[in-house]
Design a protein around this motif. Sequence first.
Motif, mmCIF file in Angstrom:
data_model
loop_
_atom_site.group_PDB
_atom_site.id
_atom_site.type_symbol
_atom_site.label_atom_id
_atom_site.label_comp_id
_atom_site.label_asym_id
_atom_site.label_seq_id
_atom_site.Cartn_x
_atom_site.Cartn_y
_atom_site.Cartn_z
ATOM 1 N N ARG A 257 0.824 -1.208 0.000
ATOM 2 C CA ARG A 257 0.000 0.000 0.000
ATOM 3 C C ARG A 257 0.864 1.266 0.000
ATOM 4 O O ARG A 257 0.374 2.347 0.296
ATOM 5 C CB ARG A 257 -0.924 0.017 1.219
ATOM 6 C CG ARG A 257 -2.039 -1.008 1.134
ATOM 7 C CD ARG A 257 -3.209 -0.604 2.039
ATOM 8 N NE ARG A 257 -4.255 -1.596 1.973
ATOM 9 C CZ ARG A 257 -4.411 -2.591 2.834
ATOM 10 N NH1 ARG A 257 -3.544 -2.721 3.821
ATOM 11 N NH2 ARG A 257 -5.390 -3.453 2.714
ATOM 12 N N SER A 258 2.157 1.133 -0.306
ATOM 13 C CA SER A 258 3.029 2.306 -0.331
ATOM 14 C C SER A 258 2.795 3.068 -1.633
ATOM 15 O O SER A 258 3.446 2.818 -2.639
ATOM 16 C CB SER A 258 4.497 1.877 -0.224
ATOM 17 O OG SER A 258 4.747 1.300 1.034
ATOM 18 N N LYS A 259 1.864 3.980 -1.594
ATOM 19 C CA LYS A 259 1.525 4.793 -2.762
ATOM 20 C C LYS A 259 1.825 6.245 -2.430
ATOM 21 O O LYS A 259 1.472 6.732 -1.350
ATOM 22 C CB LYS A 259 0.050 4.624 -3.131
ATOM 23 C CG LYS A 259 -0.370 3.183 -3.393
ATOM 24 C CD LYS A 259 -1.851 3.110 -3.698
ATOM 25 C CE LYS A 259 -2.271 1.676 -3.985
ATOM 26 N NZ LYS A 259 -2.208 0.832 -2.785
ATOM 27 N N PRO A 260 2.456 6.985 -3.338
ATOM 28 C CA PRO A 260 2.816 8.370 -3.010
ATOM 29 C C PRO A 260 1.622 9.277 -2.823
ATOM 30 O O PRO A 260 1.746 10.325 -2.183
ATOM 31 C CB PRO A 260 3.664 8.792 -4.222
ATOM 32 C CG PRO A 260 3.246 7.875 -5.317
ATOM 33 C CD PRO A 260 2.909 6.583 -4.655
ATOM 34 N N TRP A 261 0.465 8.896 -3.374
ATOM 35 C CA TRP A 261 -0.708 9.759 -3.260
ATOM 36 C C TRP A 261 -1.593 9.387 -2.067
ATOM 37 O O TRP A 261 -2.611 10.037 -1.825
ATOM 38 C CB TRP A 261 -1.546 9.693 -4.548
ATOM 39 C CG TRP A 261 -1.773 8.291 -5.058
ATOM 40 C CD1 TRP A 261 -1.045 7.637 -6.001
ATOM 41 C CD2 TRP A 261 -2.795 7.377 -4.643
ATOM 42 N NE1 TRP A 261 -1.545 6.378 -6.208
ATOM 43 C CE2 TRP A 261 -2.627 6.183 -5.380
ATOM 44 C CE3 TRP A 261 -3.840 7.443 -3.716
ATOM 45 C CZ2 TRP A 261 -3.457 5.080 -5.224
ATOM 46 C CZ3 TRP A 261 -4.669 6.331 -3.562
ATOM 47 C CH2 TRP A 261 -4.465 5.180 -4.311
ATOM 48 N N TRP A 262 -1.230 8.361 -1.315
ATOM 49 C CA TRP A 262 -2.075 7.904 -0.209
ATOM 50 C C TRP A 262 -2.014 8.908 0.938
ATOM 51 O O TRP A 262 -0.974 9.469 1.248
ATOM 52 C CB TRP A 262 -1.633 6.533 0.264
ATOM 53 C CG TRP A 262 -2.623 5.883 1.202
ATOM 54 C CD1 TRP A 262 -2.628 5.919 2.556
ATOM 55 C CD2 TRP A 262 -3.769 5.128 0.822
ATOM 56 N NE1 TRP A 262 -3.684 5.217 3.061
ATOM 57 C CE2 TRP A 262 -4.422 4.715 2.011
ATOM 58 C CE3 TRP A 262 -4.311 4.740 -0.389
ATOM 59 C CZ2 TRP A 262 -5.573 3.944 2.018
ATOM 60 C CZ3 TRP A 262 -5.459 3.968 -0.394
ATOM 61 C CH2 TRP A 262 -6.080 3.578 0.810
ATOM 62 N N THR A 263 -3.162 9.134 1.576
ATOM 63 C CA THR A 263 -3.253 10.085 2.685
ATOM 64 C C THR A 263 -3.907 9.426 3.886
ATOM 65 O O THR A 263 -4.530 8.359 3.777
ATOM 66 C CB THR A 263 -4.065 11.325 2.276
ATOM 67 O OG1 THR A 263 -5.418 10.921 1.987
ATOM 68 C CG2 THR A 263 -3.462 11.992 1.040
ATOM 69 N N GLU A 264 -3.793 10.091 5.023
ATOM 70 C CA GLU A 264 -4.429 9.590 6.230
ATOM 71 C C GLU A 264 -5.942 9.608 6.092
ATOM 72 O O GLU A 264 -6.650 8.743 6.637
ATOM 73 C CB GLU A 264 -3.994 10.434 7.430
ATOM 74 C CG GLU A 264 -4.582 9.976 8.765
ATOM 75 C CD GLU A 264 -4.169 8.562 9.131
ATOM 76 O OE1 GLU A 264 -4.942 7.880 9.837
ATOM 77 O OE2 GLU A 264 -3.066 8.139 8.710
ATOM 78 N N LEU A 265 -6.475 10.572 5.342
ATOM 79 C CA LEU A 265 -7.925 10.629 5.118
ATOM 80 C C LEU A 265 -8.403 9.386 4.396
ATOM 81 O O LEU A 265 -9.476 8.844 4.721
ATOM 82 C CB LEU A 265 -8.274 11.884 4.314
ATOM 83 C CG LEU A 265 -9.753 12.022 3.901
ATOM 84 C CD1 LEU A 265 -10.648 12.106 5.133
ATOM 85 C CD2 LEU A 265 -9.933 13.245 3.008
ATOM 86 N N LEU A 266 -7.648 8.909 3.425
ATOM 87 C CA LEU A 266 -8.042 7.702 2.699
ATOM 88 C C LEU A 266 -8.062 6.490 3.627
ATOM 89 O O LEU A 266 -8.930 5.620 3.508
ATOM 90 C CB LEU A 266 -7.091 7.461 1.536
ATOM 91 C CG LEU A 266 -7.159 8.473 0.379
ATOM 92 C CD1 LEU A 266 -6.124 8.132 -0.683
ATOM 93 C CD2 LEU A 266 -8.554 8.492 -0.234
ATOM 94 N N SER A 267 -7.128 6.438 4.552
ATOM 95 C CA SER A 267 -7.124 5.323 5.507
ATOM 96 C C SER A 267 -8.391 5.344 6.356
ATOM 97 O O SER A 267 -9.009 4.301 6.607
ATOM 98 C CB SER A 267 -5.886 5.399 6.396
ATOM 99 O OG SER A 267 -4.710 5.287 5.632
ATOM 100 N N GLN A 268 -8.787 6.526 6.798
ATOM 101 C CA GLN A 268 -9.996 6.629 7.607
ATOM 102 C C GLN A 268 -11.251 6.291 6.797
ATOM 103 O O GLN A 268 -12.141 5.590 7.284
ATOM 104 C CB GLN A 268 -10.095 8.035 8.187
ATOM 105 C CG GLN A 268 -8.956 8.398 9.132
ATOM 106 C CD GLN A 268 -9.005 9.837 9.589
ATOM 107 O OE1 GLN A 268 -9.931 10.574 9.242
ATOM 108 N NE2 GLN A 268 -8.002 10.264 10.360
ATOM 109 N N LEU A 269 -11.308 6.778 5.558
ATOM 110 C CA LEU A 269 -12.465 6.474 4.706
ATOM 111 C C LEU A 269 -12.532 4.988 4.382
ATOM 112 O O LEU A 269 -13.629 4.416 4.277
ATOM 113 C CB LEU A 269 -12.390 7.295 3.413
ATOM 114 C CG LEU A 269 -12.610 8.802 3.554
ATOM 115 C CD1 LEU A 269 -12.412 9.498 2.215
ATOM 116 C CD2 LEU A 269 -14.017 9.094 4.097
#
Length: 581
Positions: A257-269
Amino acid sequence: MFTVFSPPTDGGCKPRVACYVYSSFLATVSLLPRFFGRGDVMALDLFTPDGFFNPATTGFTIINSYSTKGRLNNTRSVPPDIIFPASSLPTLTLGDLNIHHPISDPLRTFKEDELATSSPYFDRATELGFSLLNTPGVFTRFSMSLIGRPGVLDLAFACPLLAPYFTEWSDPLPSTGSDHVPILLRFEAPLFRAPPPAPNWALTDWPSLEASLKATSIPPPPPLPTTRSMDIWFRTNLDRVTAQLALYTPIKRVTFRSKPWWTELLSQLRKAYSSALRSSKADRFDAALLALARAARSAYFKAIKKAKRDHWSAFLASATPQTVWTAKKFAIGRPPPRFPELPGAATPLELNKALLNHFFPGEPARTVDSILLPLRDCPPLTAEEVGRALARSSPSSAPGPDKTPNSVWKRINRVAPHLIYDLLAPLVTHGFHPPALKKADGIVLDKPGKPSYDSPSSFRVIVLLQTFSKILERIMNSRLSGVARVAGLINPHECRSLAGLSVSDAVRTLTQEIRTLQMAGRKVSTLFLDIKGGFDNVNPSTLCNMLKSKGVNPYLVSWTRSFLTGRLCRLLHQQKLLYAS
């Protein structure tokens, strides 16, 4: 991280299946994908000399299929004999077969055409001894609209050679947003040697490392050394230096899941979506829960699109003249790399031999342990030579098996210059290139635009040498080039690999001669010749005899012979090991 394999798109074939293989696993096995001239089925043949489930089982096959409605009634697109082959290797066959059968779904009320469609597959599996791995009655597909009964469509079978090692079939993984449930299969496999993890050089603790390097000393080589004892001395002391690099350099923590565009918001969603989906499945008649799951799903995927878009915009806004070409590659995309499919090469071992025989013909010379004597008239190595060799090394050059970039050796030489000097000086004096520096990675790349890829000539190999080996190579190359012109070893019009003359000089000379002749009213023709595989077919004995006849210093002749003999190369395709050689 994962590497994906899928059927080629030639002839308008649309891939319906794909296999994602964990990158660290690829470094422990040889892998050969097989395609059947269609997009709905593929196979992966895996090989390892260590054995998968026991030392004698060196091969393993996985067949992945997506079967749809066939052209005839009561048929499916992928026939049973492809899904269930007669094989001497442990075979796992799985996929969305789109069939219903009492063995996999005992509580279902079956129609006559459903049994007529599924029976040939289960009959074929029974005939060859394949075992169903699914837990009977556990659904694998749920309609997103919640209309109709869930089904058991995603099936997994193991042949008799594989079934004894099967331990678990379960669905504990979070939803991917599809109407199919992710399934986890477990087999008892041996522990493979993990590949060396990639160091994160940007986070190296240089203050602590510098103090440790300054306190490290290299002992002199053994008196009257042999080729073997000199190699042991060199390898032992080089390992002392590289061990300190590993001690003060953390490892990159790269996950799938190491993606440069990944954010903490996406983890919560994503967590919110998974929770809402589980709640809706627990009570499928609650319209409020269903609406909540749909809303969570919509918010999650919209957020992913926005995160990708924002990351792409930020990347373009900060693009430099160097990274603009990377942006172009991302925007245009590139065709999937071709995997070598050579006639008569059915296994990775045979494929490896075919490629090696094409690119590196001839058997490598066997080295014999012999005594190394210091060669007379050998100028001692100087610290300035080491510095010049490192200065000509590109910091962005791809490292070989040692995984240590040139920038690290440059900094080591600034901090503790005695280390590299003390390691290389005895090698120069004895005209010896140790076997520890003769290992290389050969990256197999396909040549674009070829009509077919069933010949080794449709591919090329880029050999990545160890960066420490390049330091010694540049030093000796500088010395050899200094006497090459004087000894008449090089044509006076040579315009490459020599100081003061480059390819641009050759272009200017050719252009000037053409224009001069054209101004005189002459017609000009140019003939370009390319000696195919010239460097790969150099005979060490012939070259060294030629050097001797021209009066080249014996230590240079000895090092040249040592450098060209006993080399090892492992071929990798798409960063995957084909077969060690």
